[in-house]
Scaffold this motif. Sequence first.
Motif, short mmCIF file in Angstrom:
data_model
loop_
_atom_site.label_atom_id
_atom_site.label_comp_id
_atom_site.label_asym_id
_atom_site.label_seq_id
_atom_site.Cartn_x
_atom_site.Cartn_y
_atom_site.Cartn_z
N GLY A 133 1.07 -1.18 -0.04
CA GLY A 133 0.10 -0.04 0.01
C GLY A 133 0.98 1.33 0.03
O GLY A 133 1.86 1.22 -0.07
N VAL A 134 0.11 2.49 0.25
CA VAL A 134 0.90 3.71 0.26
C VAL A 134 1.47 3.73 1.53
O VAL A 134 1.07 3.53 2.82
CB VAL A 134 -0.12 4.90 0.17
CG1 VAL A 134 0.76 6.16 0.27
CG2 VAL A 134 -0.70 4.78 -1.21
N VAL A 135 2.95 4.24 1.53
CA VAL A 135 3.87 4.19 2.86
C VAL A 135 4.54 5.54 2.61
O VAL A 135 4.75 5.93 1.53
CB VAL A 135 4.55 3.18 3.05
CG1 VAL A 135 4.18 1.74 3.32
CG2 VAL A 135 5.66 2.99 1.76
N PHE A 136 5.04 6.07 3.73
CA PHE A 136 5.63 7.36 3.56
C PHE A 136 6.85 7.03 4.86
O PHE A 136 6.75 6.67 5.84
CB PHE A 136 4.94 8.70 3.82
CG PHE A 136 4.24 8.52 4.92
CD1 PHE A 136 4.74 9.35 6.17
CD2 PHE A 136 2.85 8.01 5.15
CE1 PHE A 136 3.87 9.39 7.37
CE2 PHE A 136 2.17 7.90 6.31
CZ PHE A 136 2.70 8.98 7.36
N GLN A 137 7.74 8.06 4.75
CA GLN A 137 9.08 8.40 5.61
C GLN A 137 9.56 9.61 5.64
O GLN A 137 9.88 9.91 4.31
CB GLN A 137 9.91 7.10 5.55
CG GLN A 137 11.05 7.09 6.60
CD GLN A 137 12.18 5.89 6.09
OE1 GLN A 137 11.88 5.18 5.09
NE2 GLN A 137 13.16 5.85 6.97
N ARG A 138 9.72 10.17 6.60
CA ARG A 138 10.67 11.61 6.84
C ARG A 138 12.10 11.19 6.95
O ARG A 138 12.30 10.63 7.70
CB ARG A 138 10.03 12.33 7.72
CG ARG A 138 8.74 13.31 7.39
CD ARG A 138 8.52 14.35 8.19
NE ARG A 138 8.27 13.82 9.75
CZ ARG A 138 7.10 13.57 10.07
NH1 ARG A 138 6.16 13.65 9.49
NH2 ARG A 138 6.98 13.08 11.29
N VAL A 139 12.96 11.72 5.89
CA VAL A 139 14.35 11.62 5.94
C VAL A 139 15.01 12.96 5.98
O VAL A 139 14.86 13.91 5.05
CB VAL A 139 14.62 10.55 4.63
CG1 VAL A 139 16.07 10.40 4.76
CG2 VAL A 139 13.90 9.47 4.56
N ASP A 140 15.97 13.14 6.69
CA ASP A 140 16.91 14.23 6.82
C ASP A 140 18.34 13.83 5.99
O ASP A 140 18.99 12.94 6.58
CB ASP A 140 17.25 14.64 7.99
CG ASP A 140 17.88 16.23 8.11
OD1 ASP A 140 17.18 17.00 8.13
OD2 ASP A 140 19.06 16.06 8.16
N ARG A 141 18.51 14.59 4.88
CA ARG A 141 19.64 14.30 4.11
C ARG A 141 20.40 15.76 3.88
O ARG A 141 19.93 16.78 3.27
CB ARG A 141 19.38 13.65 2.88
CG ARG A 141 20.49 13.37 2.09
CD ARG A 141 20.36 12.36 0.73
NE ARG A 141 21.46 11.76 0.17
CZ ARG A 141 21.56 11.32 -1.10
NH1 ARG A 141 20.43 11.33 -1.66
NH2 ARG A 141 22.74 10.83 -1.64
N ASN A 142 21.71 15.84 4.22
CA ASN A 142 22.68 16.84 3.96
C ASN A 142 21.91 18.11 4.72
O ASN A 142 22.02 19.40 4.28
CB ASN A 142 22.82 17.28 2.87
CG ASN A 142 23.50 15.98 2.00
OD1 ASN A 142 24.60 15.36 2.66
ND2 ASN A 142 23.66 15.86 0.84
N GLY A 143 21.12 18.04 5.93
CA GLY A 143 20.35 19.24 6.46
C GLY A 143 19.10 19.53 5.95
O GLY A 143 18.52 20.52 6.56
N THR A 144 18.67 18.91 4.92
CA THR A 144 17.48 19.24 4.50
C THR A 144 16.54 17.98 4.41
O THR A 144 16.64 16.81 4.18
CB THR A 144 17.53 19.36 2.78
OG1 THR A 144 18.51 20.69 2.65
CG2 THR A 144 15.98 19.66 2.26
N PRO A 145 15.22 18.24 5.00
CA PRO A 145 14.21 17.26 5.45
C PRO A 145 13.56 16.76 3.85
O PRO A 145 13.17 17.85 3.01
CB PRO A 145 13.44 17.72 6.40
CG PRO A 145 13.34 19.32 6.07
CD PRO A 145 14.75 19.64 5.57
N TYR A 146 13.17 15.74 3.75
CA TYR A 146 12.51 15.19 2.65
C TYR A 146 11.35 14.37 3.36
O TYR A 146 11.38 13.61 4.22
CB TYR A 146 13.33 14.51 1.73
CG TYR A 146 14.32 15.37 0.95
CD1 TYR A 146 14.02 15.84 -0.33
CD2 TYR A 146 15.54 15.62 1.62
CE1 TYR A 146 15.20 16.75 -0.84
CE2 TYR A 146 16.68 16.28 1.08
CZ TYR A 146 16.22 16.96 -0.06
OH TYR A 146 17.16 17.84 -0.83
N LEU A 147 10.33 14.13 2.34
CA LEU A 147 9.32 13.08 2.35
C LEU A 147 9.13 12.15 1.50
O LEU A 147 9.15 12.46 0.29
CB LEU A 147 7.81 13.86 2.43
CG LEU A 147 6.75 13.00 2.70
CD1 LEU A 147 6.99 12.17 4.34
CD2 LEU A 147 5.41 13.70 2.80
N LEU A 148 9.60 10.88 1.82
CA LEU A 148 9.70 9.64 0.83
C LEU A 148 8.32 9.16 0.82
O LEU A 148 7.98 8.43 1.96
CB LEU A 148 10.91 8.95 1.22
CG LEU A 148 10.95 7.64 0.10
CD1 LEU A 148 11.47 8.11 -1.28
CD2 LEU A 148 12.28 6.78 0.60
#
Length: 493
Positions: A133-148
């Motif tokens: 199903g649809v899954v998500f995860q917040r990831v911090d990379r090089n000081g910038t937050p992303y939503l995967l």
Amino acid sequence: MRRTLRLAAPWVRRLRVTGLRMRLAAAFTAVALLASVLASGISYVLLRRVMLQRAQDAVLNDVRATLAQQVPPDLPPDVEPLVEVALEDALRSEPGRKATAVPVLGHGGPGLPPPGLLDVPVTSEFARRAMRGVVFQRVDRNGTPYLLVGARVSTWPAPAEPWRTTPPMVFVSASLRREAADLALFTRTLLIADAAALAAALALALLATGGVLRPVRRLGAAARALGEGRLDTRVRVQGRDELADLAETFNRTAQALERTVTELRAMEAASRRFVADVSHELRTPLTSMIAMTDVLAEEAAEDGGGAAARLVADETRRLGTLVEHLIEISRFDAGAAALVLDDVNVADAVGATLEARGWREDVAVEGPADLFVRLDPRRFDVIVANLAGNALKHGLPPVSLRFGRPEGEDAGGVRVVVADRGPGLPADVAPVVFDRFVKAEAARTRSEGSGLGLSIARENALLHGGTLEAANGPEGGAVFTLWLPDGTAEELL
């Protein structure tokens, strides 16, 4: 006339770091800072949660809507690549997003996008969860937050045509840089607000504690004024609180103390006047009695007797000495004693004192013959006579008297040391040896004095601005040390 105490101007008073005002201000400021930090922390957490939840819901809803719009229930096999391209283009429509469609592997396992297509790498665990199903995860990379976000197309292929290609998986990385910038701006705003709140709390705390502690400072200053003898000091009573009650209690206590001290001073003054009047009244008849008893003692001695007459003469002279001492003490108590300074040769003055009392052969004198000091010769005679007489009456020979300049380059005047070889001063008598009517009969061979001689000697030394101390010598006996400064011309006034 009552004296109402007023505090000095605020710029005169120094703010002590360890004072009560600073402690109260620090406590109030700490409470305000804690409340401000708690409020700011709670606001930050709630706002961060709302902002991230909103961004997350927007991306997820967009992914779901895009999948529903771009993937039809039935799709011919020859247009599958076109659908994947359409999905990627639709999911990349928002700024800060990257998307890719990855086919499922032949054995049914999840596929992983090639490195570099998304802003953050996709792990195998995340891809396996996206298969369901649809899954998500917040990831911090090089000081910038992303939503995967990961999802699998569930409407393709149709159940009646299982030979079609397995539906692809979609991965989207959305940058949360804008939300992070908004949170940073909010954090800076909170810090500025906390700093402003801290400054305002400190200022209000200082004002509040100043209002509370001002009456306390007034009471402290009034108490010090009372301790200095200003018994008419009072404090202003302001308000109706506990501090006002304390000020009223202090004023009542000060009033009672002033009344009591005034009565005691009046009684003391009356006692001094009584002693002085009685002493003066007794001086004239005692002078006559001393002369008559001396004559009677001489006539009785010529007749071969006269023991009783000599006893009466001796006791009469002793009574006369006591009256003279009382008159001298009354002058000191009344503040009427004054110095009449003159340049005195110390050796001649000491010799004259001992010669006049017949002690020249009993006291060993040692000192320079050319030492001149400006002092009151009559009072110096009284001091030396009392010290030498005390050593001769209550000590044992040899009695020595040494005088000279005191030790030390800056010290002036004269230093006189009178010592004997008697039993010395008892431990309980040494601290009070200069008090009035103090005798140590148990430690003395005789007790013929009035108990006022040493007290008068010390009063005369203090009147000169000098000192008189008593101690026991290292080889036994009492040692009295006198120091008198050089008088100046101004002291004659």
